[in-house]
Design an enzyme around this catalytic site. Sequence first.
Site, PDB file in Angstrom:
ATOM      1  N   CYS A 136      -5.046  -3.496   2.911  1.00  0.00           N
ATOM      2  CA  CYS A 136      -3.886  -4.129   2.274  1.00  0.00           C
ATOM      3  C   CYS A 136      -2.568  -3.807   2.981  1.00  0.00           C
ATOM      4  O   CYS A 136      -1.664  -4.643   3.010  1.00  0.00           O
ATOM      5  CB  CYS A 136      -3.817  -3.743   0.799  1.00  0.00           C
ATOM      6  SG  CYS A 136      -4.007  -1.988   0.475  1.00  0.00           S
ATOM      7  N   HIS A 261       3.056  -3.749  -1.634  1.00  0.00           N
ATOM      8  CA  HIS A 261       3.349  -2.791  -0.574  1.00  0.00           C
ATOM      9  C   HIS A 261       4.569  -3.283   0.206  1.00  0.00           C
ATOM     10  O   HIS A 261       4.685  -4.488   0.496  1.00  0.00           O
ATOM     11  CB  HIS A 261       2.176  -2.689   0.417  1.00  0.00           C
ATOM     12  CG  HIS A 261       0.953  -2.009  -0.125  1.00  0.00           C
ATOM     13  ND1 HIS A 261       0.918  -1.312  -1.312  1.00  0.00           N
ATOM     14  CD2 HIS A 261      -0.298  -1.919   0.392  1.00  0.00           C
ATOM     15  CE1 HIS A 261      -0.294  -0.814  -1.497  1.00  0.00           C
ATOM     16  NE2 HIS A 261      -1.055  -1.179  -0.490  1.00  0.00           N
TER      17      HIS A 261
END
Length: 355
Positions: A136, A261
């Site tokens: 990710c 993120h």
Amino acid sequence: MTGPRTTVRPTLAVVGATGAVGMVMLQILSQRADVWGEIRLIASPRSAGRKLAVRGEQVEVVALTEEAFDGVDIAMFDVPDEVAERWAPVAAAKGAVVVDNSGAFRMDPDVPLVVPEVNPHAVRTRPRGIVSNPNCTTLSMIVALGALHAEFGLRELVVSSYQAVSGAGRAGVETLRQQLSLVAGTELGTTPGDVRRAVGDHTGPFPEPVALNVVPWAGSLREDGWSSEEMKVRDESRKILGLPKLPVAVTCVRVPVITVHSLTVHARFQDEVTVDKAREILATAPGVVLCDDPAAGEFPTPADVVGTDPTWVGRVRRALDDPTALELFVCGDNLRKGAALNTAQIAELVAAELV
Ligand SMILES: NC(=O)c1ccc[n+]([C@@H]2O[C@H](COP(=O)([O-])OP(=O)(O)OC[C@H]3O[C@@H](n4cnc5c(N)ncnc54)[C@H](OP(=O)(O)O)[C@@H]3O)[C@@H](O)[C@H]2O)c1
């Protein structure tokens, strides 16, 4: 290798349908153009019999067994590494093309690592019948970097991440929520160790309290003090971009954000770059949104980016001391583009081959 061609819509299995990534996958499958015949939901025996909503219907979860892959054309795996390692080859041996979200096969030279906006061609060469989805953190920046690389030729990356707790699965989210409930409305965060004492042993998958804190660690310990997450960003960026010797320096940090993120990126290119050209590329690249107007207080932040599909880029500047380098701030939803969405996009590329 290509799978058998079929005139009917392919059957899709979602392995790990009950997890943090799996649940987002079911939403994404319900929202995107529907190319699937049956969608079969698979998880551990603990979840067998549970019903989950996908495409507006309640579908019963079945336990992971060899028979669960009968008639499956494409199997997405959203399960821990060791489960994927054992079961992805089983699904492939039964004729399914596996799209694996775990870290089990990403660096296998016989397994392509695919980001549809960057290297879609790679999906067609899959000798093991397995295609890997990047991790990710890499995925949260690589679409924007791929677009800049195509124009400028990337020569070096220096990256720091600000990673959300959902990157550590359901356990990560539960840990932050529990810790927040323990510190909310208090005066904590003013003396050494006060947050740690309030949180006690509830640090979940993190080595330190994450509420009211930042933790410079993600993953497990690798050689010379590097973390596994940092090695993934380096190795996977190189593989996706086809730059096996790209110098990459990474520091991964966990922050008290549920999902999305963020990364600061220092990217050095072959020749001089201009901010105007970089902005033009980012503004038109598929899958990227340029959100960059600091005078108006506009830049991407997790609070706005969560639940969205693109890679958001702001704070585009030319490096003060290097006319060949750019500084960027990048945000991406780690459960959508960072996991489920990219997997769904790969599965759709494969489905288009099969039908
Ligand atoms: N979270 C992220 O941002 C992210 C991003 C990219 C990739 N990934 C990767 O995606 C994978 C899933 O992550 P996650 O965050 O969704 O984890 P998670 O929330 O812990 O979910 C794990 C899933 O795997 C299933 N599972 C666990 N053990 C199993 C077994 N022995 N047999 C069958 N199913 C089993 C669980 O089923 P039960 O509910 O029945 O236990 C659940 O559906 C991991 O490899 C992770 O590294 C995660």
